[in-house]
Structures are given as structure tokens and as C-alpha cells.
Design a protein around this motif. Structure first.
Motif, PDB file in Angstrom:
ATOM      1  N   ARG A   1      -7.022   9.319   9.518  1.00 57.23           N
ATOM      2  CA  ARG A   1      -5.958   8.881   9.777  1.00 57.23           C
ATOM      3  C   ARG A   1      -6.481   7.829  10.851  1.00 57.23           C
ATOM      4  N   VAL A   2      -7.408   8.262  11.922  1.00 56.66           N
ATOM      5  CA  VAL A   2      -7.766   7.386  12.714  1.00 56.66           C
ATOM      6  C   VAL A   2      -8.639   6.010  12.242  1.00 56.66           C
ATOM      7  N   GLN A   3      -9.493   6.332  11.218  1.00 57.22           N
ATOM      8  CA  GLN A   3     -10.203   5.415  10.762  1.00 57.22           C
ATOM      9  C   GLN A   3      -9.245   4.356   9.987  1.00 57.22           C
ATOM     10  N   VAL A   4      -8.217   4.621   9.455  1.00 56.81           N
ATOM     11  CA  VAL A   4      -7.304   3.961   8.697  1.00 56.81           C
ATOM     12  C   VAL A   4      -6.640   2.707   9.785  1.00 56.81           C
ATOM     13  N   LEU A   5      -6.410   3.552  10.821  1.00 54.79           N
ATOM     14  CA  LEU A   5      -5.467   2.946  11.695  1.00 54.79           C
ATOM     15  C   LEU A   5      -6.298   1.708  12.676  1.00 54.79           C
ATOM     16  N   GLU A   6      -7.786   2.428  12.884  1.00 57.58           N
ATOM     17  CA  GLU A   6      -8.483   1.351  13.524  1.00 57.58           C
ATOM     18  C   GLU A   6      -8.849  -0.018  12.684  1.00 57.58           C
ATOM     19  N   ILE A   7      -8.864   0.416  11.152  1.00 58.28           N
ATOM     20  CA  ILE A   7      -9.175  -1.044  10.288  1.00 58.28           C
ATOM     21  C   ILE A   7      -7.917  -1.701  10.416  1.00 58.28           C
ATOM     22  N   LEU A   8      -6.747  -1.224  10.435  1.00 64.27           N
ATOM     23  CA  LEU A   8      -5.391  -1.964  10.451  1.00 64.27           C
ATOM     24  C   LEU A   8      -5.310  -2.786  11.634  1.00 64.27           C
ATOM     25  N   LYS A   9      -5.890  -2.316  12.644  1.00 65.93           N
ATOM     26  CA  LYS A   9      -5.901  -2.580  14.118  1.00 65.93           C
ATOM     27  C   LYS A   9      -6.867  -4.021  14.224  1.00 65.93           C
TER      28      LYS A   9
ATOM     29  N   VAL B   1       0.813  -1.131  -0.034  1.00 65.25           N
ATOM     30  CA  VAL B   1      -0.009   0.122   0.077  1.00 65.25           C
ATOM     31  C   VAL B   1       0.854   1.277  -0.037  1.00 65.25           C
ATOM     32  N   PHE B   2       0.647   1.869  -1.012  1.00 70.89           N
ATOM     33  CA  PHE B   2       1.567   3.374  -1.211  1.00 70.89           C
ATOM     34  C   PHE B   2       1.152   4.492  -0.240  1.00 70.89           C
ATOM     35  N   GLN B   3       1.894   5.347   0.007  1.00 66.21           N
ATOM     36  CA  GLN B   3       1.611   6.581   0.724  1.00 66.21           C
ATOM     37  C   GLN B   3       0.561   7.417   0.280  1.00 66.21           C
TER      38      GLN B   3
ATOM     39  N   GLY C   1      -9.390   9.932   1.961  1.00 69.67           N
ATOM     40  CA  GLY C   1      -9.528   8.830   2.883  1.00 69.67           C
ATOM     41  C   GLY C   1     -10.297   7.694   2.252  1.00 69.67           C
ATOM     42  N   GLN C   2     -11.189   7.968   1.422  1.00 71.83           N
ATOM     43  CA  GLN C   2     -11.906   6.790   0.777  1.00 71.83           C
ATOM     44  C   GLN C   2     -10.800   6.119  -0.080  1.00 71.83           C
ATOM     45  N   ARG C   3     -10.115   6.635  -0.826  1.00 75.83           N
ATOM     46  CA  ARG C   3      -9.341   6.248  -1.667  1.00 75.83           C
ATOM     47  C   ARG C   3      -8.099   5.219  -0.962  1.00 75.83           C
ATOM     48  N   GLN C   4      -7.587   5.783   0.181  1.00 71.28           N
ATOM     49  CA  GLN C   4      -6.685   4.858   0.971  1.00 71.28           C
ATOM     50  C   GLN C   4      -7.291   3.514   1.307  1.00 71.28           C
ATOM     51  N   ARG C   5      -8.661   3.834   1.827  1.00 72.83           N
ATOM     52  CA  ARG C   5      -9.343   2.536   2.504  1.00 72.83           C
ATOM     53  C   ARG C   5      -9.545   1.710   1.263  1.00 72.83           C
ATOM     54  N   VAL C   6      -9.768   2.141   0.055  1.00 73.33           N
ATOM     55  CA  VAL C   6      -9.916   1.266  -1.325  1.00 73.33           C
ATOM     56  C   VAL C   6      -8.783   0.581  -1.470  1.00 73.33           C
ATOM     57  N   ALA C   7      -7.584   1.163  -1.513  1.00 73.47           N
ATOM     58  CA  ALA C   7      -6.154   0.494  -1.627  1.00 73.47           C
ATOM     59  C   ALA C   7      -5.905  -0.438  -0.562  1.00 73.47           C
ATOM     60  N   VAL C   8      -6.349  -0.282   0.655  1.00 80.14           N
ATOM     61  CA  VAL C   8      -6.287  -1.225   1.615  1.00 80.14           C
ATOM     62  C   VAL C   8      -6.956  -2.293   1.472  1.00 80.14           C
TER      63      VAL C   8
ATOM     64  N   LEU D   1       2.955  -1.838   4.295  1.00 80.73           N
ATOM     65  CA  LEU D   1       2.214  -0.070   4.316  1.00 80.73           C
ATOM     66  C   LEU D   1       2.969   0.747   4.372  1.00 80.73           C
ATOM     67  N   ASP D   2       3.652   1.438   3.335  1.00 76.53           N
ATOM     68  CA  ASP D   2       4.634   2.601   3.233  1.00 76.53           C
ATOM     69  C   ASP D   2       3.893   4.230   3.779  1.00 76.53           C
ATOM     70  N   GLU D   3       3.851   4.524   4.883  1.00 77.23           N
ATOM     71  CA  GLU D   3       3.184   5.957   5.269  1.00 77.23           C
ATOM     72  C   GLU D   3       1.899   5.833   4.868  1.00 77.23           C
ATOM     73  N   PRO D   4       0.976   4.943   5.297  1.00 74.57           N
ATOM     74  CA  PRO D   4      -0.222   4.781   4.776  1.00 74.57           C
ATOM     75  C   PRO D   4      -1.258   6.023   5.341  1.00 74.57           C
ATOM     76  N   VAL D   5      -1.074   6.484   6.172  1.00 78.44           N
ATOM     77  CA  VAL D   5      -1.652   7.607   6.837  1.00 78.44           C
ATOM     78  C   VAL D   5      -1.220   9.095   6.884  1.00 78.44           C
ATOM     79  N   SER D   6      -0.027   9.040   6.281  1.00 78.31           N
ATOM     80  CA  SER D   6       0.834  10.547   6.392  1.00 78.31           C
ATOM     81  C   SER D   6       0.023  11.507   5.499  1.00 78.31           C
ATOM     82  N   ALA D   7      -0.536  10.931   4.184  1.00 77.00           N
ATOM     83  CA  ALA D   7      -1.202  12.013   3.457  1.00 77.00           C
ATOM     84  C   ALA D   7      -2.601  12.418   3.804  1.00 77.00           C
ATOM     85  N   LEU D   8      -3.089  11.616   5.184  1.00 72.57           N
ATOM     86  CA  LEU D   8      -4.576  11.817   5.363  1.00 72.57           C
ATOM     87  C   LEU D   8      -4.754  12.898   6.555  1.00 72.57           C
ATOM     88  N   ASP D   9      -6.047  13.317   6.730  1.00 75.86           N
ATOM     89  CA  ASP D   9      -6.324  14.374   7.585  1.00 75.86           C
ATOM     90  C   ASP D   9      -6.619  13.414   8.940  1.00 75.86           C
ATOM     91  N   ALA D  10      -6.695  14.047  10.138  1.00 73.38           N
ATOM     92  CA  ALA D  10      -6.657  13.344  11.216  1.00 73.38           C
ATOM     93  C   ALA D  10      -7.949  12.334  11.401  1.00 73.38           C
TER      94      ALA D  10
END
Length: 272
Positions: free
Chosen positions: A183-191, A91-93, A151-158, A171-180
Motif C-alpha cells: 500500500r505504501v509503495q503504490v501511494l508513493e508511486i502515485l505521489k 485502475v480497478f480495486q 502488489g506487483q500486479r497492482q503496480r503493473v495495472a498502474v 483509481l477505484d480503491e487501488p490500495v484497499s486489497a494490498l498489505d501495508a
């Protein structure tokens, strides 16, 4: 059996006197279902590590074993076969780099499944079933990436990385380009992926981004892994000077990992 074993990895860029070492004896293992945070500053070798594991750069020395297969000397054809099996995903940044702008979300999700030889009817059902896992609605399937938020695009990528049920996702810096909020949503999905058995390597320059989801943290400094341990231990009692610097720059992390007595001592220190 470890899903990833990297031992003594060296990577160089350039030729002769302009030759630069990007990785120097880097070693790391990742177990099935484990989330490992690979932390380091810009230029520490994080992305080079990922590219080596993915077969995008050739190591000068060392050994890489993915799901029991030694890929250190793989040729392009062997790498293509490994990728088509969906064992290893990335997964790209930048979410825009992860998705073909001319393919609908449905086609982006179907592509890796069809390449793997899964019948289209089954692939369509699996694609529909994966969207709720990344907190997206089925109505997004006919849309193009440009019609989605970052944020939607990154979740599709995941989702696209997970849909082949790989053994390992990097996952290479998967949340650094997202707003807060995203970022929280993607981290919760990964968890939540811990229960799937899929191993994750979460690459970041920010210890705070991975502290809450990583089982272990590996610290990369000047091309070498200088410290590895359970996330809580690394944050509460860092050993390497560089790790101490990272934790010291985010004192709230150490506060969260500490016991009551240590928290009181830290508060006193911070308020001194």
C-alpha cells in the motif's frame, strides 16, 4: 482548462417504483497534474461516479467534460474512440480484474499502445521504460499475472494505465486489497506522478489512504459532493457533519494537519 468537469450529475438505477438514485447533483472539477481524493462510505456513489465519467453508465442529468470534450451524450462508438486515444484510464480495486490472466505482462503493457497506433518497436521501448517508474524489474515482462504478487500486479495495472500518457486516471480503491508494505509503495508511486502532468482521481472510503498524497479532497455523501477543499484544510477544519465524522474517526489525521497550538489542544481533548 480543467481535465475533468462534472456538473450536476444525476444517475439512477432501476425502473419505475424500484428506481434508486445513486448520484444527486454531484459536481467536481480536476485540474491537470492534480491529485483529487474522492472519499465516501460504501454506497455513497463513488464507483457510480467513476463509471459515469468512464461512460459505463448513462447519467439521468448533468454534464461531463473530459479534456475539453463534452462526453455527456456520447454513444458507444464515441466512447471507444476516446478510450483508444488513451485520454482516460482506469485502475480497478482488484489487481486480478485489471489484467488479462492469459497475457504476459509485456503484452498487457503493449496492448493499449498498439491500439493507439504506436509502432511496436517504440511500444516495446516504452513498456520497458515504465517498469522502473512503478518499481518493478524488467524480468517480470514474460510472466503471467498469476505469477506475480498482488502488489506487483497492482503496480503493473498502474503502469498500464499510465503508459498511454493519459490526461486523467481514475483509481477505484487501488490500495484497499494490498498489505501495508505494498500500500505504501503504490501511494508513493502515485505521489511521484505530480510532475508528469497526469491528473488523478483517487477513490477511497479511507481518508487516511489519500490524506498524504491528495492536493484536494472531495467528500461524497448520499450521492452528492458535500465538501471540497485542500486536503490539509478539510482534515484540519472540516465543515460538513459527515466530513467531521470521517475526520473524527481518524484523529491522528487531524493531529498531523494541525498547528502546534491546535495539536496541544487536540492531545488534551484526546487524553481527557
Amino acid at each position: 482548462m480543467s481535465v475533468l468537469e462534472v456538473t450536476g450529475l444525476d444517475v439512477h438505477y432501476g425502473l419505475r417504483r424500484h428506481r434508486r438514485q445513486a448520484l444527486a447533483g454531484a459536481s467536481l472539477t480536476v485540474e491537470p497534474g492534480e491529485i483529487v481524493g474522492l472519499i465516501g462510505e460504501t454506497g455513497s456513489g463513488k464507483s457510480t461516479f467513476a463509471r459515469a465519467v468512464l461512460g459505463l453508465v448513462r447519467p439521468s442529468a448533468g454534464r461531463i467534460v473530459v479534456d475539453g470534450e463534452d462526453v455527456s451524450g456520447h454513444r458507444d462508438r464515441q466512447w471507444r474512440a476516446l478510450r483508444r486515444r488513451g485520454v482516460l484510464q482506469y485502475v480497478f480495486q482488484d489487481p486480478l480484474r485489471s489484467l488479462d490472466p492469459d497475457l504476459t505482462i509485456a503484452d498487457s503493457l503493449l496492448e493499449p499502445l498498439l491500439l493507439k497506433g504506436i509502432p511496436r518497436v517504440e511500444a516495446v521501448e516504452r513498456a520497458r521504460g515504465y517498469l522502473p517508474r512503478v518499481r518493478l524489474d524488467e524480468e517480470l515482462l514474460p510472466r503471467l499475472p498469476g505469477e506475480l504478487s498482488g502488489g506487483q500486479r497492482q503496480r503493473v495495472a498502474v503502469a498500464r494505465a499510465l503508459i498511454t500518457e493519459p490526461k486523467l486516471v481514475i483509481l477505484d480503491e487501488p490500495v484497499s486489497a494490498l498489505d501495508a508494505a505494498n500500500r505504501v509503495q503504490v501511494l508513493e508511486i502515485l505521489k511521484d506522478l505530480r510532475d508528469t502532468g497526469i491528473a488523478l482521481v483517487f477513490i477511497s472510503h479511507d481518508l487516511g489512504s489519500v490524506a498524504g498524497i491528495a492536493d484536494r479532497v472531495a467528500v461524497l455523501y448520499q450521492g452528492s459532493v458535500v465538501e471540497v477543499g485542500p486536503a490539509r484544510d478539510v482534515i484540519a477544519a472540516p465543515e460538513h457533519p459527515y466530513t467531521k465524522l470521517l475526520v473524527g474517526s481518524a484523529p491522528t489525521l487531524r493531529m498531523a494537519a494541525a498547528g502546534r497550538a491546535e495539536r496541544e489542544a487536540l492531545r488534551a481533548l484526546l487524553n481527557a
